[in-house]
Design a protein around this motif. Structure first.
Motif, PDB file in Angstrom:
ATOM      1  N   LYS A  14       0.824  -1.205   0.000  1.00 54.29           N
ATOM      2  CA  LYS A  14       0.000   0.000   0.000  1.00 54.29           C
ATOM      3  C   LYS A  14       0.867   1.267   0.000  1.00 54.29           C
ATOM      4  O   LYS A  14       0.465   2.279  -0.546  1.00 54.29           O
ATOM      5  CB  LYS A  14      -0.927  -0.007   1.221  1.00 54.29           C
ATOM      6  CG  LYS A  14      -1.976  -1.137   1.138  1.00 54.29           C
ATOM      7  CD  LYS A  14      -3.107  -0.959   2.138  1.00 54.29           C
ATOM      8  CE  LYS A  14      -2.697  -1.275   3.539  1.00 54.29           C
ATOM      9  NZ  LYS A  14      -2.738  -2.696   3.880  1.00 54.29           N
ATOM     10  N   THR A  36      -3.074   5.207   3.043  1.00 57.07           N
ATOM     11  CA  THR A  36      -4.295   4.415   3.206  1.00 57.07           C
ATOM     12  C   THR A  36      -4.552   4.236   4.688  1.00 57.07           C
ATOM     13  O   THR A  36      -3.638   4.319   5.510  1.00 57.07           O
ATOM     14  CB  THR A  36      -4.195   3.011   2.560  1.00 57.07           C
ATOM     15  OG1 THR A  36      -3.246   2.239   3.287  1.00 57.07           O
ATOM     16  CG2 THR A  36      -3.796   3.080   1.095  1.00 57.07           C
ATOM     17  N   ASN A  39      -7.581  -0.545   6.488  1.00 56.99           N
ATOM     18  CA  ASN A  39      -7.402  -1.594   5.470  1.00 56.99           C
ATOM     19  C   ASN A  39      -7.752  -1.079   4.072  1.00 56.99           C
ATOM     20  O   ASN A  39      -8.463  -1.727   3.314  1.00 56.99           O
ATOM     21  CB  ASN A  39      -8.213  -2.850   5.844  1.00 56.99           C
ATOM     22  CG  ASN A  39      -7.628  -4.101   5.197  1.00 56.99           C
ATOM     23  OD1 ASN A  39      -6.576  -4.055   4.560  1.00 56.99           O
ATOM     24  ND2 ASN A  39      -8.328  -5.212   5.342  1.00 56.99           N
ATOM     25  N   ALA A  40      -7.232   0.103   3.790  1.00 59.56           N
ATOM     26  CA  ALA A  40      -7.324   0.742   2.471  1.00 59.56           C
ATOM     27  C   ALA A  40      -8.745   1.166   2.084  1.00 59.56           C
ATOM     28  O   ALA A  40      -9.017   1.469   0.922  1.00 59.56           O
ATOM     29  CB  ALA A  40      -6.692  -0.127   1.389  1.00 59.56           C
ATOM     30  N   ARG A 223      -6.119   9.478   9.450  1.00 54.90           N
ATOM     31  CA  ARG A 223      -7.258   8.618   9.839  1.00 54.90           C
ATOM     32  C   ARG A 223      -8.434   9.450  10.344  1.00 54.90           C
ATOM     33  O   ARG A 223      -9.580   9.161  10.046  1.00 54.90           O
ATOM     34  CB  ARG A 223      -6.837   7.639  10.953  1.00 54.90           C
ATOM     35  CG  ARG A 223      -5.773   6.619  10.541  1.00 54.90           C
ATOM     36  CD  ARG A 223      -5.572   5.553  11.626  1.00 54.90           C
ATOM     37  NE  ARG A 223      -4.445   4.695  11.328  1.00 54.90           N
ATOM     38  CZ  ARG A 223      -3.214   4.847  11.830  1.00 54.90           C
ATOM     39  NH1 ARG A 223      -2.956   5.828  12.689  1.00 54.90           N
ATOM     40  NH2 ARG A 223      -2.249   4.017  11.494  1.00 54.90           N
TER      41      ARG A 223
HETATM   42  N1  ASP Z   1      -2.123   0.413   7.251  1.00 54.52           N
HETATM   43  C1  ASP Z   1      -3.517   0.089   7.211  1.00 54.52           C
HETATM   44  C2  ASP Z   1      -4.128   0.507   5.884  1.00 54.52           C
HETATM   45  O1  ASP Z   1      -3.474   0.995   5.033  1.00 54.52           O
HETATM   46  C3  ASP Z   1      -4.301   0.590   8.379  1.00 54.52           C
HETATM   47  C4  ASP Z   1      -3.866   1.802   9.127  1.00 54.52           C
HETATM   48  O2  ASP Z   1      -2.702   2.142   9.184  1.00 54.52           O
HETATM   49  O3  ASP Z   1      -4.763   2.457   9.721  1.00 54.52           O
HETATM   50  O4  ASP Z   1      -5.264   0.370   5.595  1.00 54.52           O
END
Ligand code: ASP
Ligand code: TMP
Length: 251
Positions: A14, A36, A39-40, A223
């Motif tokens: 990713k 991401t 989970n993307a 996030r």
């Molecule tokens: N690394 C994960 C994703 O890319 C989750 C995250 O880091 O929050 O979805």
């Protein structure tokens, strides 16, 4: 060192691409600007993020090396490229938490911000199709990914990484809340720290800032839609650079 020629794409994740090179004992990792989360489910392009994470990771791998912790890192040939030893990644994500936050507080009755002493170490099965589930001892054994001794070594290394990073970040007025690392076996069977160590994979709070949102200098800004993601990563790099020699270049 003779110039290294890029070969075929071995793996695309990713946030990074891994390429073979004309040297059997060296692979090249390109850090991408893709971000991401969940989970993307959430995706974005953040210009400059790849270069920042690559530089921060290079400094941190060199810090670990100075502290006697083996890693896959060889050097940094360009701003968003890293040369590393080829490893067989263990599909287990090791998360160490010094302060309760994130998924822990959604899964247990524990207030965000509670100090965790001793730190909490959790293992997750690295498989996006299953959503990287938390592992139990019995499930880890059932998967047969690690012998008992290898598991002890994995945990010993992860705790040593925590001690090293935590002390270093504290000296930069950054609180290492928690982080995730991945480890892999080299061709000779040595277990080493691999993947990356960056604000994508660590929670870092600015100890100079009191506000609970403003102090966040990691991927939680993305996030939680807080904005200023690249600026926050840039602040982390600036403090790291102020305390470290320039990362080794390799061509
Ligand atoms: N690394 C994960 C994703 O890319 C989750 C995250 O880091 O929050 O979805
Ligand atoms: P969590 O609180 O969501 O379980 O995250 C714990 C730490 O692990 C946090 O520093 C972010 C990092 N992490 C990753 O690097 N990749 C992931 O896929 C997840 C879920 C967390």
């Amino acid at each position: 060192m003779t110039a290294i020629t890029l070969g075929s794409l071995l793996y695309e994740g990713k946030a990074k691409r891994v390429f073979a090179t004309d040297q059997a004992d060296l692979v090249a990792v390109e850090y991408k600007d893709d971000a991401t989360a969940f989970n993307a489910l959430k995706k974005a392009q953040l210009a400059g993020k790849g270069g920042l994470n690559c530089q921060i990771s290079a400094h941190l791998f060199e810090l670990l090396e100075r502290d006697g912790i083996p890693t896959h890192y060889l050097g940094m040939p360009a701003a968003n490229w890293m040369h590393v030893r080829p490893v067989r990644i263990v599909p287990v994500e090791v998360v160490i938490r010094n302060t309760a936050f994130g998924s822990l507080c959604k899964q247990m009755p524990i207030e965000p911000g509670t100090p965790l002493d001793p730190p909490l170490l959790d293992l997750y099965y690295k498989d996006d199709a299953f959503g990287d589930p938390l592992l139990t001892d019995a499930r880890l054994e059932r998967l047969g990914l690690l012998s008992g001794d290898q598991r002890l070594e994995l945990e010993r290394l992860a705790l040593a990484v925590n001690t090293s990073l935590r002390r270093f970040f504290a000296s930069l007025q950054l609180q290492l809340v928690d982080f995730k690392i991945e480890l892999g076996f080299t061709a000779s069977g040595e277990l080493v720290v691999a993947d990356e160590i960056s604000p994508d994979t660590c929670r870092l709070w600015d100890l100079r800032v009191a506000d609970a949102q403003d102090r966040i200098l990691d991927k939680d800004r993305f996030r939680q839609d807080l904005g200023g993601v690249v600026e926050a990563y840039g602040e982390v790099l600036k403090r790291v650079q102020g305390a470290c020699p320039p990362p080794r270049s390799s061509k």
